[in-house]
Design an enzyme around this catalytic site. Structure first.
Site, PDB file in Angstrom:
ATOM      1  N   ASP A  64       4.884  39.094  59.166  1.00  0.00           N
ATOM      2  CA  ASP A  64       5.944  38.101  59.369  1.00  0.00           C
ATOM      3  C   ASP A  64       6.998  38.596  60.349  1.00  0.00           C
ATOM      4  O   ASP A  64       7.127  39.797  60.623  1.00  0.00           O
ATOM      5  CB  ASP A  64       6.592  37.718  58.035  1.00  0.00           C
ATOM      6  CG  ASP A  64       7.288  38.879  57.337  1.00  0.00           C
ATOM      7  OD1 ASP A  64       6.771  40.010  57.422  1.00  0.00           O
ATOM      8  OD2 ASP A  64       8.342  38.660  56.715  1.00  0.00           O
ATOM      9  N   GLU A 129       7.803  41.013  54.630  1.00  0.00           N
ATOM     10  CA  GLU A 129       8.670  42.185  54.726  1.00  0.00           C
ATOM     11  C   GLU A 129      10.081  41.807  55.139  1.00  0.00           C
ATOM     12  O   GLU A 129      11.053  42.408  54.680  1.00  0.00           O
ATOM     13  CB  GLU A 129       8.081  43.177  55.743  1.00  0.00           C
ATOM     14  CG  GLU A 129       8.766  44.544  55.768  1.00  0.00           C
ATOM     15  CD  GLU A 129       9.968  44.614  56.708  1.00  0.00           C
ATOM     16  OE1 GLU A 129      10.714  45.609  56.648  1.00  0.00           O
ATOM     17  OE2 GLU A 129      10.171  43.664  57.502  1.00  0.00           O
TER      18      GLU A 129
END
Length: 396
Positions: A64, A129
């Site tokens: 991400d 994350e």
């Protein structure tokens, strides 16, 4: 894109899954590699070694990214991966797609060449994350713990090669993160009687709170973020009408806690610094700095990473450092005592502002270096043990 813990572009995560399978066919078809999707969008790869008694290691990266808006001043659309003047521009090029793709590209090359590792290893690609990793990394760890896995070391993103960034150091340096700062969000609030602006009291809620916040900030030495706990006021709320003295004022302070301090010590410092019973102090969330990983001559992970760096860049100074930000590797502390945070991304003056900022980019040359770094790291980890250090202890 991770907008918040509850808001992610899951369609893009699904598309990225398809892309990985397409561009790394050998990784996904090899008999040596077991692939699992964890928590719907994260990926766990288990690669068997020929000597199961050797403790495995693990490489981490995250899929991400943070939001990006072309209108903010990007020289290329932030999701275009446009190549200009030897650089690839795009959100994630240095955080953290360079590691995601570099790790898998290196493994693809090795497997195509018939590589069979002696020491087994894992690859974990988290999908959240940027919003703390409570779905991806946490669930990958649960899977590994359920299987009784223990790791020699973990390598994640974090620090990098800093070229011209550190004052007083001649030449570039590779800093390997051996810890991460802790984090705390603290709410300071003041409640007083409301009133009219034409008849102001001696002290308003805003004035009391502003004075308290100022005292918190003044106690912070003006030295580098690498060597201190940092304090930043991120939100300040008060007032409902221009001619009404507000009854309530609140401020949120974000602290990044140096490894030499604890969360509790920082909270006590805030209490003693504010020293005003009218100011309510509440911990919104927070955690202690991460344990310090080993970095001596007997430290397998640190020395293997260092060797891999110096084989490629013999001119570099290699030293341990502390990550000023946080990664989802902090969820792996039950699996190993040694967590390192490094990738050989090359940062020159001004490049740090591209991190989560505009015009994030990586040079094509540097991306090739990342692939080669992981290509060599996999092979260097196949030694059964480190060679015996010669001579007495010396500083890194």
């Amino acid at each position: 894109v991770s907008f918040s813990e509850m808001n992610q572009n899951t369609t893009a995560l699904q598309e990225f899954d398809k892309l990985l399978r397409k561009v790394f066919p050998t990784v996904f078809s090899s008999r040596l590699v077991k692939h699992e999707v964890v928590a719907d969008y994260s990926h766990l790869f288990t690669v068997q070694g020929t000597e199961p008694k050797l403790l495995p290691y693990m490489l981490l990266a995250h899929i991400d990214v943070v939001p990006a808006n072309e209108a903010d001043g990007w020289e290329a659309p932030p999701f275009s991966a446009k190549e200009m003047n030897g650089f690839i521009y795009g959100r994630g090029t240095i955080d953290n797609k360079q590691s995601v793709m570099g790790i898998l590209q290196a493994l693809e090359y090795l497997l195509q060449r018939g590589y069979v590792p002696r020491r087994g290893f894992y690859i974990g690609l988290g999908h959240d994350e940027e919003v703390s990793g409570y779905s991806g990394a946490v669930n990958i760890v649960k899977v590994l713990k359920s299987r009784g896995v223990k790791l020699h070391y973990v390598l994640d993103e974090g620090l990098a090669v800093l070229d011209g960034v550190i004052d007083g150091l001649d030449g570039p340096a590779a800093l390997i993160g051996i810890s991460e700062k802790g984090s705390a969000t603290v709410k300071l609030s003041v409640s007083t009687k409301p009133g009219h602006s034409s008849m102001p009291s001696r002290e308003s809620s805003i004035g009391i709170l502003a004075a308290a916040v100022t005292r918190v900030m003044e106690r912070t030495p003006t030295t580098n973020a690498f060597v201190r706990t940092t304090t930043a006021v991120t939100m300040f709320n008060s007032g409902v009408k221009v001619n009404v003295l507000p009854s309530h004022a609140e401020a949120f302070v974000n602290l990044r806690i140096h490894s030499a301090q604890t969360l509790q010590e920082v909270l006590e410092l805030i209490e003693s610094t504010v020293s005003d019973e009218r100011v309510k102090i509440e911990l919104v969330n927070g955690f202690d700095p991460l344990p310090i990983s080993s970095f001596d001559e007997q430290s397998f992970g640190f020395q293997i990473i260092k060797k891999t760096v110096l084989d490629m860049f013999p001119q570099l100074t290699v030293a341990p450092g502390i990550c000023v930000g946080n990664t989802d590797s902090r969820h792996y502390t039950d699996l190993t005592k040694d967590i390192y945070r490094f990738a050989p991304s090359w940062f020159k003056p001004g490049d740090a502002q591209r991190f989560h900022g505009i015009n994030e980019r990586i040079s094509c040359k540097n991306y090739e270096e990342l692939v080669l770094f992981y290509f060599r790291l996999f092979q260097n980890c196949d030694v059964r043990s480190l060679p015996t250090p010669h001579g007495s202890q010396h500083e890194l």
